[in-house]
Design a protein around this motif. Structure first.
Motif, PDB file in Angstrom:
ATOM      1  N   THR A 267       3.867  13.830  -1.225  1.00 17.32           N
ATOM      2  CA  THR A 267       2.931  14.956  -1.336  1.00 17.32           C
ATOM      3  C   THR A 267       1.475  14.605  -1.024  1.00 17.32           C
ATOM      4  OG1 THR A 267       2.708  14.528  -3.716  1.00 17.32           O
ATOM      5  CG2 THR A 267       4.355  16.160  -3.034  1.00 17.32           C
ATOM      6  N   LEU A 268       1.045  13.409  -1.378  1.00 20.04           N
ATOM      7  CA  LEU A 268      -0.360  13.057  -1.187  1.00 20.04           C
ATOM      8  C   LEU A 268      -0.630  12.599   0.243  1.00 20.04           C
ATOM      9  CD1 LEU A 268      -0.890  11.136  -4.524  1.00 20.04           C
ATOM     10  CD2 LEU A 268      -1.888  13.346  -3.920  1.00 20.04           C
ATOM     11  N   SER A 269      -1.869  12.761   0.670  1.00 16.15           N
ATOM     12  CA  SER A 269      -2.256  12.437   2.050  1.00 16.15           C
ATOM     13  C   SER A 269      -2.570  10.958   2.220  1.00 16.15           C
ATOM     14  CB  SER A 269      -3.494  13.250   2.451  1.00 16.15           C
ATOM     15  OG  SER A 269      -3.247  14.630   2.372  1.00 16.15           O
ATOM     16  N   THR A 270      -2.419  10.486   3.433  1.00 13.74           N
ATOM     17  CA  THR A 270      -2.882   9.152   3.804  1.00 13.74           C
ATOM     18  C   THR A 270      -4.391   9.066   3.583  1.00 13.74           C
ATOM     19  OG1 THR A 270      -1.123   8.893   5.431  1.00 13.74           O
ATOM     20  CG2 THR A 270      -3.086   7.531   5.729  1.00 13.74           C
TER      21      THR A 270
ATOM     22  N   SER B 285       0.851  -1.192   0.000  1.00 12.35           N
ATOM     23  CA  SER B 285       0.000   0.000   0.000  1.00 12.35           C
ATOM     24  C   SER B 285       0.886   1.241   0.000  1.00 12.35           C
ATOM     25  CB  SER B 285      -0.951  -0.012   1.202  1.00 12.35           C
ATOM     26  OG  SER B 285      -1.931   1.002   1.071  1.00 12.35           O
ATOM     27  N   ARG B 286       0.272   2.398   0.235  1.00 19.13           N
ATOM     28  CA  ARG B 286       1.006   3.664   0.224  1.00 19.13           C
ATOM     29  C   ARG B 286       0.311   4.637   1.166  1.00 19.13           C
ATOM     30  NH1 ARG B 286       4.773   5.431  -3.687  1.00 19.13           N
ATOM     31  NH2 ARG B 286       5.000   7.706  -3.924  1.00 19.13           N
ATOM     32  N   VAL B 287       1.093   5.317   1.984  1.00 17.14           N
ATOM     33  CA  VAL B 287       0.566   6.323   2.911  1.00 17.14           C
ATOM     34  C   VAL B 287       1.246   7.654   2.638  1.00 17.14           C
ATOM     35  CG1 VAL B 287       0.039   4.628   4.702  1.00 17.14           C
ATOM     36  CG2 VAL B 287       2.289   5.755   4.683  1.00 17.14           C
ATOM     37  N   GLY B 288       0.710   8.699   3.246  1.00 17.27           N
ATOM     38  CA  GLY B 288       1.304  10.017   3.091  1.00 17.27           C
ATOM     39  C   GLY B 288       2.432  10.257   4.084  1.00 17.27           C
ATOM     40  N   ASN B 289       3.190  11.294   3.824  1.00 13.99           N
ATOM     41  CA  ASN B 289       4.246  11.721   4.741  1.00 13.99           C
ATOM     42  C   ASN B 289       3.615  12.663   5.766  1.00 13.99           C
ATOM     43  OD1 ASN B 289       6.754  12.157   5.884  1.00 13.99           O
ATOM     44  ND2 ASN B 289       7.323  13.753   4.431  1.00 13.99           N
ATOM     45  N   ASP B 290       2.721  12.090   6.586  1.00 17.28           N
ATOM     46  CA  ASP B 290       1.933  12.891   7.515  1.00 17.28           C
ATOM     47  C   ASP B 290       1.753  12.127   8.820  1.00 17.28           C
ATOM     48  OD1 ASP B 290       0.074  10.944   6.710  1.00 17.28           O
ATOM     49  OD2 ASP B 290      -0.920  12.296   5.311  1.00 17.28           O
ATOM     50  N   SER B 291       1.068  12.730   9.763  1.00 15.24           N
ATOM     51  CA  SER B 291       0.905  12.107  11.081  1.00 15.24           C
ATOM     52  C   SER B 291       0.102  10.811  10.985  1.00 15.24           C
ATOM     53  CB  SER B 291       0.237  13.079  12.056  1.00 15.24           C
ATOM     54  OG  SER B 291      -1.049  13.468  11.590  1.00 15.24           O
TER      55      SER B 291
ATOM     56  N   ILE C 273       0.098   4.778  11.162  1.00 17.61           N
ATOM     57  CA  ILE C 273      -0.078   3.466  10.527  1.00 17.61           C
ATOM     58  C   ILE C 273       1.201   2.646  10.628  1.00 17.61           C
ATOM     59  CG2 ILE C 273      -0.376   2.330   8.285  1.00 17.61           C
ATOM     60  CD1 ILE C 273      -2.410   4.633   7.657  1.00 17.61           C
ATOM     61  N   LYS C 274       2.334   3.285  10.355  1.00 16.96           N
ATOM     62  CA  LYS C 274       3.622   2.577  10.440  1.00 16.96           C
ATOM     63  C   LYS C 274       3.878   2.070  11.850  1.00 16.96           C
ATOM     64  CE  LYS C 274       5.678   5.318   6.724  1.00 16.96           C
ATOM     65  NZ  LYS C 274       6.640   6.385   6.381  1.00 16.96           N
ATOM     66  N   GLN C 275       3.588   2.902  12.839  1.00 10.65           N
ATOM     67  CA  GLN C 275       3.802   2.492  14.231  1.00 10.65           C
ATOM     68  C   GLN C 275       2.876   1.349  14.621  1.00 10.65           C
ATOM     69  OE1 GLN C 275       3.217   6.332  16.107  1.00 10.65           O
ATOM     70  NE2 GLN C 275       5.406   6.806  16.081  1.00 10.65           N
TER      71      GLN C 275
ATOM     72  N   TYR D  48      -2.874   5.890  -1.407  1.00  9.41           N
ATOM     73  CA  TYR D  48      -3.042   4.512  -1.859  1.00  9.41           C
ATOM     74  C   TYR D  48      -3.512   4.426  -3.315  1.00  9.41           C
ATOM     75  CZ  TYR D  48      -8.121   4.892  -0.885  1.00  9.41           C
ATOM     76  OH  TYR D  48      -9.449   5.270  -0.864  1.00  9.41           O
ATOM     77  N   ASP D  49      -3.942   5.543  -3.908  1.00  9.81           N
ATOM     78  CA  ASP D  49      -4.301   5.567  -5.326  1.00  9.81           C
ATOM     79  C   ASP D  49      -3.069   5.580  -6.230  1.00  9.81           C
ATOM     80  OD1 ASP D  49      -7.160   5.691  -5.086  1.00  9.81           O
ATOM     81  OD2 ASP D  49      -6.955   7.774  -4.428  1.00  9.81           O
TER      82      ASP D  49
END
Length: 301
Positions: free
Chosen positions: A76-79, A46-52, A57-59, A101-102
């Motif tokens: 650049t894109l949001s989770t 999958s893919r997440v954003g570089n955001d909180s 999710i990673k944690q 994730y798109d």
């Protein structure tokens, strides 16, 4: 073992409620969560954003033991998120467009070439061309079985695309309502299932029927049925289908007979509806199934 992993492709997101509450989910993520508890060490793509939210999710995945190898980070894109509002007492869902994730990247995939095992996917994360193209690359190099978990979420599905996905699958799971949307009713439910399985040349078709249980048909046109126990206590039905799919994948991986898969998938889904939310963060919840299904050696490994 690595090349025999169950691989899951698709969305991970947060349900955002009007009161500010956030609930972590997404069908492929929920399925991966259960499989990890059952000792499968799935590969979640999958893919997440570089955001909180992405960091959360990673944690969560690390704390549960899930691998981050194929969890990509978009600069650049949001989770992913689903904005939930309530109108006239009924929840309304806005599945936000253009989320991380798109845009799952084919060039960032790791360890997938000529993989075996089972490849799981839904339909939501294939709504955009980038993730769809990445999945096509995965599919073209996959040597094992394909499991499609149909999740029709308006307006993010087109019947032609879903039919295409079903034609490439070996196993499929969908709800009774989703079956009716995709296949003109041919008399009874069993007859509709028979026509649908044949038209897509599926090895196994599984149809969930809510409180009535589930049915399955195999390539020999043998039907199997399971009904829930009478004493099922329902707290929250969110994620019941994902719990069902997780056990179906477990059964595929370990060559359980279809009737046994149905029985165990229904039992686990029935237990999940007695809990709040689509995932459980208490490993002891899984222990009875691990013992009864003789999975302890997977946990030890």
């Amino acid at each position: 073992m690595l090349n025999k992993q169950i691989r899951l492709f698709g969305e991970v997101l947060f349900d955002q409620f009007p009161d500010g509450q956030r609930v972590l989910g997404g069908a492929p993520f929920n399925v991966a969560w259960h499989l990890q508890a059952f000792g499968q060490h799935p590969d979640f793509i999958s893919r997440v954003g570089n955001d909180s939210e992405g960091l959360h999710i990673k944690q969560a995945m690390l704390s549960w033991g899930l691998s981050l190898e194929n969890l990509q980070t978009d600069p650049t894109l949001s989770t992913g998120s689903v904005q939930i509002t309530v109108m006239d007492g009924e929840p309304c869902y806005d599945i936000v467009d253009n989320q991380a994730y798109d845009f799952i990247s084919a060039t960032e995939l790791k360890g997938y070439s000529h993989s075996e095992g089972v490849l799981y996917h839904g339909s939501l994360a294939l709504r955009h061309d980038v993730s769809a193209a990445t999945f096509d690359k995965l599919l073209n190099e996959h040597l094992g079985k394909i499991f499609v978990d149909v999740n029709l979420r308006h307006p993010w599905w087109q019947i032609e695309r879903v039919i295409q996905l079903l034609d490439r699958a070996d196993w499929a799971k969908l709800s009774q309502d989703e079956l009716r949307l995709l296949q003109p009713v041919s008399g009874s439910l069993t007859e509709t299932m028979r026509v649908f399985r044949k038209s897509h040349n599926l090895d196994v078709l599984m149809v969930t029927c809510g409180e009535q249980g589930a049915m399955a048909i195999n390539k020999h046109n043998e039907f199997f049925e399971v009904v829930p126990a009478d004493n099922v206590s329902v707290v929250d039905t969110v994620g019941a289908g994902d719990a069902f799919s997780a056990v179906a994948l477990l059964g595929m991986q370990h060559a359980w007979p279809v009737p046994l898969i149905l029985q165990r998938a229904q039992a686990f889904a029935s237990a999940m509806v007695g809990r709040q939310g689509a995932t459980v963060q208490d490993l002891s919840f899984y222990q009875a199934y691990i013992h009864a299904w003789q999975l302890a050696h997977l946990i030890e490994d």
